[in-house]
Design a protein around this motif. Structure first.
Motif, PDB file in Angstrom:
ATOM      1  N   GLY A  88      16.228  96.663  33.616  1.00  0.00           N
ATOM      2  CA  GLY A  88      16.337  96.127  34.749  1.00  0.00           C
ATOM      3  C   GLY A  88      17.475  95.383  35.268  1.00  0.00           C
ATOM      4  O   GLY A  88      16.903  94.769  36.887  1.00  0.00           O
ATOM      5  N   TYR A  89      17.293  93.995  34.199  1.00  0.00           N
ATOM      6  CA  TYR A  89      19.076  93.273  34.350  1.00  0.00           C
ATOM      7  C   TYR A  89      19.532  94.184  35.511  1.00  0.00           C
ATOM      8  O   TYR A  89      20.313  93.786  36.208  1.00  0.00           O
ATOM      9  N   LEU A  90      19.914  95.161  34.830  1.00  0.00           N
ATOM     10  CA  LEU A  90      21.453  96.091  35.247  1.00  0.00           C
ATOM     11  C   LEU A  90      21.631  96.347  37.060  1.00  0.00           C
ATOM     12  O   LEU A  90      21.697  96.447  37.714  1.00  0.00           O
ATOM     13  N   HIS A  91      19.818  96.912  36.907  1.00  0.00           N
ATOM     14  CA  HIS A  91      19.221  97.162  38.694  1.00  0.00           C
ATOM     15  C   HIS A  91      19.119  96.269  39.271  1.00  0.00           C
ATOM     16  O   HIS A  91      19.872  96.085  40.334  1.00  0.00           O
ATOM     17  N   LEU A  92      19.248  94.351  38.275  1.00  0.00           N
ATOM     18  CA  LEU A  92      18.816  93.668  39.132  1.00  0.00           C
ATOM     19  C   LEU A  92      19.789  93.212  39.758  1.00  0.00           C
ATOM     20  O   LEU A  92      20.290  92.748  41.071  1.00  0.00           O
ATOM     21  N   ARG A  93      21.339  93.466  39.306  1.00  0.00           N
ATOM     22  CA  ARG A  93      22.514  92.911  39.396  1.00  0.00           C
ATOM     23  C   ARG A  93      23.201  94.124  40.412  1.00  0.00           C
ATOM     24  O   ARG A  93      24.161  93.773  41.192  1.00  0.00           O
ATOM     25  N   LEU A  94      23.242  95.415  40.429  1.00  0.00           N
ATOM     26  CA  LEU A  94      23.422  96.665  41.145  1.00  0.00           C
ATOM     27  C   LEU A  94      22.458  95.960  42.327  1.00  0.00           C
ATOM     28  O   LEU A  94      23.384  95.898  42.983  1.00  0.00           O
ATOM     29  N   MET A  95      21.426  95.758  42.810  1.00  0.00           N
ATOM     30  CA  MET A  95      20.871  95.003  44.181  1.00  0.00           C
ATOM     31  C   MET A  95      21.645  93.703  44.340  1.00  0.00           C
ATOM     32  O   MET A  95      22.068  93.710  45.909  1.00  0.00           O
ATOM     33  N   ARG A  96      21.865  92.813  43.646  1.00  0.00           N
ATOM     34  CA  ARG A  96      23.028  91.636  44.027  1.00  0.00           C
ATOM     35  C   ARG A  96      23.714  92.007  45.027  1.00  0.00           C
ATOM     36  O   ARG A  96      24.445  91.816  45.754  1.00  0.00           O
ATOM     37  N   ARG A  97      24.696  93.642  44.063  1.00  0.00           N
ATOM     38  CA  ARG A  97      26.351  93.216  44.672  1.00  0.00           C
ATOM     39  C   ARG A  97      25.714  94.542  45.979  1.00  0.00           C
ATOM     40  O   ARG A  97      27.130  94.187  47.125  1.00  0.00           O
ATOM     41  N   LYS A  98      24.877  95.085  46.027  1.00  0.00           N
ATOM     42  CA  LYS A  98      24.520  96.293  47.576  1.00  0.00           C
ATOM     43  C   LYS A  98      23.933  94.849  48.613  1.00  0.00           C
ATOM     44  O   LYS A  98      24.146  95.447  49.787  1.00  0.00           O
ATOM     45  N   GLN A 100      25.262  92.041  48.424  1.00  0.00           N
ATOM     46  CA  GLN A 100      26.085  91.410  49.292  1.00  0.00           C
ATOM     47  C   GLN A 100      27.359  92.411  50.463  1.00  0.00           C
ATOM     48  O   GLN A 100      27.909  91.239  50.996  1.00  0.00           O
ATOM     49  N   ALA A 101      27.349  93.372  50.069  1.00  0.00           N
ATOM     50  CA  ALA A 101      28.569  94.675  50.629  1.00  0.00           C
ATOM     51  C   ALA A 101      26.904  94.365  52.167  1.00  0.00           C
ATOM     52  O   ALA A 101      27.741  95.343  52.949  1.00  0.00           O
ATOM     53  N   GLY A 102      26.557  94.067  52.056  1.00  0.00           N
ATOM     54  CA  GLY A 102      25.601  94.158  53.200  1.00  0.00           C
ATOM     55  C   GLY A 102      24.204  95.190  53.527  1.00  0.00           C
ATOM     56  O   GLY A 102      24.003  95.227  54.786  1.00  0.00           O
ATOM     57  N   GLU A 103      24.058  95.597  52.006  1.00  0.00           N
ATOM     58  CA  GLU A 103      22.726  96.933  52.295  1.00  0.00           C
ATOM     59  C   GLU A 103      21.314  96.187  51.569  1.00  0.00           C
ATOM     60  O   GLU A 103      21.207  95.075  51.029  1.00  0.00           O
ATOM     61  N   SER A 104      21.054  96.506  51.946  1.00  0.00           N
ATOM     62  CA  SER A 104      19.179  96.520  51.804  1.00  0.00           C
ATOM     63  C   SER A 104      18.436  97.204  50.595  1.00  0.00           C
ATOM     64  O   SER A 104      19.234  97.463  50.258  1.00  0.00           O
ATOM     65  N   ASN A 105      17.740  96.240  49.839  1.00  0.00           N
ATOM     66  CA  ASN A 105      17.078  96.667  49.009  1.00  0.00           C
ATOM     67  C   ASN A 105      15.650  96.451  48.968  1.00  0.00           C
ATOM     68  O   ASN A 105      15.203  95.706  49.725  1.00  0.00           O
ATOM     69  N   PRO A 106      15.487  97.728  48.872  1.00  0.00           N
ATOM     70  CA  PRO A 106      13.358  97.892  48.773  1.00  0.00           C
ATOM     71  C   PRO A 106      12.768  96.749  48.091  1.00  0.00           C
ATOM     72  O   PRO A 106      13.238  96.625  47.180  1.00  0.00           O
ATOM     73  N   LYS A 107      11.911  95.982  48.770  1.00  0.00           N
ATOM     74  CA  LYS A 107      11.837  94.970  48.305  1.00  0.00           C
ATOM     75  C   LYS A 107      10.839  95.243  46.816  1.00  0.00           C
ATOM     76  O   LYS A 107      10.474  94.643  45.403  1.00  0.00           O
TER      77      LYS A 107
END
Length: 141
Positions: A88-98, A100-107
């Motif tokens: 879960g933590y690693l996925h949250l970090r990945l979503m944070r990077r996405k 920052q790169a301007g991509e959106s994450n599904p809620k």
């Protein structure tokens, strides 16, 4: 007994890998195993003797029951961390990077990752509590 044996076989190498890394850093050994030129041989000897003495003192004091408590705590806490919290933590970090790169994450993905981290933490605490409670009550299976 088979499960305890499996836990010992799997948990101890993980713990001693950390000890090896810490000792190599303390003794300033290079990755190829040669001694660093800046380290002092007296300090190296003192560090090795101290580590061996500490391990020996703990080994003498530990009985079978103490090992079962340690293995139970390691299994319950680290098992939950590896199975739930870290993914879960690693996925949250990945979503944070996405993000920052301007991509959106599904809620729903964000919610599931937060739930994994929180649920894993709760399960780790409950597992540790049950392990300690079982040890204090004297009920061993």
């Amino acid at each position: 007994r088979l499960a305890v044996g499996g836990a010992i076989v799997c948990a101890y190498p993980l713990m001693f890998a950390g000890l090896k890394t810490a000792m190599c850093n303390l003794l300033q050994l290079q990755s190829d195993g040669h001694q660093g030129t800046t380290s002092n041989n007296i300090q190296k000897t003192a560090a090795v003797v101290s580590a061996v003495a500490a391990i020996l003192a703990v080994a003498i004091q530990c009985g079978e029951e103490d090992v079962s408590l340690v293995l139970g705590l390691v299994g319950s806490v680290l098992g939950c961390v590896v199975a739930y919290v870290m993914p879960g933590y690693l996925h949250l970090r990945l979503m944070r990077r996405k993000k920052q790169a301007g991509e959106s994450n599904p809620k729903w993905e964000v919610a599931i990752s937060h739930a994994l981290v929180a649920g894993g933490a709760v399960l780790a605490v409950l597992g540790a509590w049950i392990t300690i409670r079982t040890e204090l009550s004297g009920h061993h299976h």
